[in-house]
Design a protein around this motif. Sequence first.
Motif: not given
Length: 337
Positions: A195-199, A314-320
Amino acid sequence: MPAPITHDGPVRWGVLGAGGIAGSAGADLRDTPDCTVHAVGARDQRRARATADALGAPHAYGSYRDLVSDPDVDVVYIATTHGQHHEHALLAIEAGKHVLVEKAFTLTQRQAREVIAAAGERDVFCMEALWTRLHPLVRLAGDLVAEGAIGDVVSVTADLGWPFPYDPAHRLFDLDAGGSALLDLGVYPATYPLLFLGVPEGTTATGSLSPTGSDATAALQLSYPGGRFAHVACSVEAVMPGTATVVGTRGWLRFGSPLYRPSELVVHSPAADPEPRVHTADLPGSGYGPQFTEVARCLRAGEAQSPLVPHAATLALMGLMDTARAALGTRFAADGG
């Protein structure tokens, strides 16, 4: 784009699943304006009926397919375990239903892409039930950061942990059910740096595995351009503070425990105010209401995704989560190979 819902009366929900989250979040859904629980579906008719009665739903189905086939259901809330989300979301989408999918959205980023793509092909709305993003204090913090209240964000720290007795059949340790501290708890602290820094441009992870091979404790270090960083931790073996802190060049924000439903937001910007400001927000029930309100709004507007919980997030979180699990050695059948 999905056709807007224009029928008279509230948005009609089908709850797919009759477990704990279906009951707790379902109670908030029942009490959310412009929403009604129309039906509950489970593999066991008796459990479906019991949950339907508790949520005031007139219909109960002994199979998931029967639920998604109900022509009066506008949107399906996927409330099963992580390992079933992919299958059940696709089942509802193929039936032409809008979907709200419990977190973690799926087991892998590849599965998440498949669900989102299927929703696009069928012109239905799709959103992850990451209710923390919709919490009033989290949204307020986003506005404050955008306004420059704490300057440029340079770091984020967040953690969440609680000990659970080891049981190989429990959903937290059963790999077939998607057992994973990261997917169950870690998605919450990991949401804050996104949320606050990005991917992040780099991710390292360390931790421990349970005897079944599920990740039990994880610590992630995320790196960003310019030396910015984030530290995220989660555990099903230890108590953690359950807070999040966002540090900027001119101040900081702190989210009170539990960070998935912050008890308070403390804002400290010494140049503007020598004393920290404390913000609170009272939410009825268990606090899930805002996500159901947002889904209803999107459905009335004919939107394919929510700007507050977009598919990209959602995709960024799942990638992480994929990256962290790979580093720890947690593998699901869905990972392939």
